[in-house]
Motif scaffolding. Structure first.
Motif, PDB file in Angstrom:
ATOM      1  N   UNK A  25      81.771  47.972   0.393  1.00 23.03           N
ATOM      2  CA  UNK A  25      80.190  48.457   0.896  1.00 23.03           C
ATOM      3  C   UNK A  25      79.824  49.852  -0.216  1.00 23.03           C
ATOM      4  N   UNK A  31      80.037  56.221   4.676  1.00 17.50           N
ATOM      5  CA  UNK A  31      80.990  56.228   3.491  1.00 17.50           C
ATOM      6  C   UNK A  31      80.886  55.048   2.851  1.00 17.50           C
ATOM      7  N   UNK A  32      81.324  54.869   1.409  1.00 17.88           N
ATOM      8  CA  UNK A  32      81.430  53.667   0.668  1.00 17.88           C
ATOM      9  C   UNK A  32      82.919  53.153   1.060  1.00 17.88           C
ATOM     10  N   UNK A  33      83.014  51.875   1.004  1.00 15.33           N
ATOM     11  CA  UNK A  33      84.206  51.357   1.127  1.00 15.33           C
ATOM     12  C   UNK A  33      84.681  50.517  -0.173  1.00 15.33           C
ATOM     13  N   UNK A 119      78.242  54.559  -5.959  1.00 15.83           N
ATOM     14  CA  UNK A 119      78.705  54.067  -4.781  1.00 15.83           C
ATOM     15  C   UNK A 119      78.298  55.141  -3.410  1.00 15.83           C
TER      16      UNK A 119
END
Lengths: 325, 325
Positions: A25, A31-33, A119
């Motif tokens: 993500x 958050x970014x994953x 990101x």
């Protein structure tokens, strides 16, 4: 002009142009994953650039977008890491769409070159500054560090030194040198440093220690020596100084810039005698010169500068934001 | 006062107090080196706080050190992630040791509470601002997202809403309310928000979507609804408003703050009917109230606010740095 913060971010920075499969993500949640592949170590660095301190007020946004990422990439290069993801925190005094377009276009051009993905980030109002968080991957156990230099190892640098400091001086004093090609070359070395990513990766199993030259050669070698508990002998006559710099500036000035001008974003690294042949094979094919400029010495010797076979004293100082300003 | 940048960083921020084994190399090289455990996904977020925009000029450094980390932790909470590592980029107008000590002591107290490690950063001279990069870990495939809400899911929030906005208003207008305990309670809710880390983790397999409330309830639910392509009916009568807020402020003002004041750093999340029993078990034992405030509706309905069984119109606006300032 009025446009919401979220819209603004979306318009210029929500571009996914990479083919990365490790981003589960990206932008658009709290958050970014991210997924780190097995047997890879994550390398993380963060750098802030403040207007008036790290970049001139009249810098073109395209140059700033490039340079902000390039100096962070240089930290990955110094670890031998492969660039992966970026976060960008951008503080701006006002919403200027032309500025944002030029800045983001330039940033994404360099991101795309390395197949990196933006990101996440944050956009806020305030005095212009940028903080980048860069994330790279390096095979487990093979990262370069500052702490591995041993007595007798040879000290190398990539490229040439001092050009960036000369370019900055030209910009700061609004001066021109007679040869326009030479002038532009020095300015470009300051505004568009080339991170030595490929060289860093090639050095993974060859260099005993590495750092990128941001503060200036002497200051940055100092970091290696402190981390490695060693001294060093540097040969001033061997410093790689470009013909442009030598032709248009006083020799002593060129040497001072090479030793302490900073912002070269070249790699400085140490190589054990046994790896020198392999080094020539690994770096020789990458098209960027590299030069042996000295040797690691016992810690008690400290760092000495040599010229014509004799120790010389030079008044040098690395760039320090709280002392030099 | 004169002290070098590197020394300054070393003195206040080179503290390793965590027991983390995933940090292969922390502060002290060009990058930190980190190992992400198998079957864990990395969650990354970054936030900037600028003086005069995100915090008042006269904020105590201990409050700032706490809050800067807490608001970033709140992003991890919204993903159900476990806090791991922090980077800190600090821009300061001058070197003030008392400020640095109070700021860093407070930051490390909260870092230690979550067994986090500061793995890198940058200190620069300039207008005071901070950018934090926070890294957490979440079991693969179990992160909470904004995009999973479905029609019929119930909408919940943790804690109470609007206290932080009331605390900010008191600070900004240098006002006091008669009851000193109530006064301090509201100020504390603004300066010392409690990130809902445990609640986020407990929600991993129960919530269909989640977000933390930083911009204000309505704005942040809006993010869930856009990501999930849904609408929502919110019941104003059900909003959890603290007794302190109700006693000392006009009811309409309290409701406006609860809906759009922002900086609550509570979690807002959606839960399918079938998980409501499990939710009560999972959240009930954590000691923080949680309240059902509405239901997810079809996208065509948009977001509607209900009071006494009727739709009401309120003039509300989320906090937007480029519009509201």
């Amino acid at each position: 002009m009025s446009c919401g913060e979220f819209e603004l971010i979306a318009r210029y920075f929500n571009r996914v142009t990479s083919s990365r499969r490790d981003v589960e993500k990206g932008i658009g949640d709290d958050c970014a994953l991210l997924n780190v592949p097995e047997k890879q170590t994550l390398a993380i660095s963060t750098d802030t650039l403040v207007e008036g301190v790290h970049f001139l007020r009249d810098i073109h946004p395209a140059d700033l977008g490039y340079k902000a990422l390039a100096v962070n990439l240089s930290d990955l290069a110094a670890m031998g890491a492969d660039p992966a993801w970026l976060t960008l925190a951008l503080t701006l005094p006002e919403v200027d769409e032309a500025w944002l377009k030029a800045f983001s276009d330039s940033l994404f051009e360099l991101l795309n070159y390395y197949d990196m993905q933006l990101i996440g980030g944050d956009t806020t109002r305030g005095p212009r500054s940028l903080t980048l968080g860069i994330h790279g991957l390096v095979p487990a156990g093979r990262a370069l560090r500052r702490s591995g230099a041993r007595i007798g190892d040879w000290i190398y640098v990539t490229g040439t030194l001092g050009d960036s400091a000369a370019g900055l001086a030209l910009l700061q004093h609004h001066e021109r040198i007679t040869d326009p090609v030479a002038h532009e070359a020095l300015i470009k070395r300051h505004l568009r440093p080339m991170p030595r990513i490929l060289q860093g990766q090639a050095l993974r199993d060859l260099a005993s220690a590495a750092i990128d030259i941001s503060d200036g050669l002497v200051a940055d070698i100092g970091h290696i020596l402190r981390a490695s508990e060693c001294g060093a002998r540097l040969n001033i006559d061997a410093l790689p100084i470009s013909s442009v710099l030598l032709e248009h500036f006083d020799h002593a000035q060129a040497v001072r810039w090479a030793l302490s001008g900073g912002e070269d974003y070249e790699l400085c690294f140490t190589v054990p005698e046994i790896n020198r042949g392999a080094l020539d094979v690994a770096l020789g094919r990458l098209g960027v010169p590299y030069t042996c400029i000295g040797q690691v010495a016992p810690e008690a010797e400290g760092m000495t500068l040599w010229q014509n076979g004799e120790v010389v004293e030079l008044n040098l100082k690395g760039f320090d934001h709280f002392d030099a300003q």
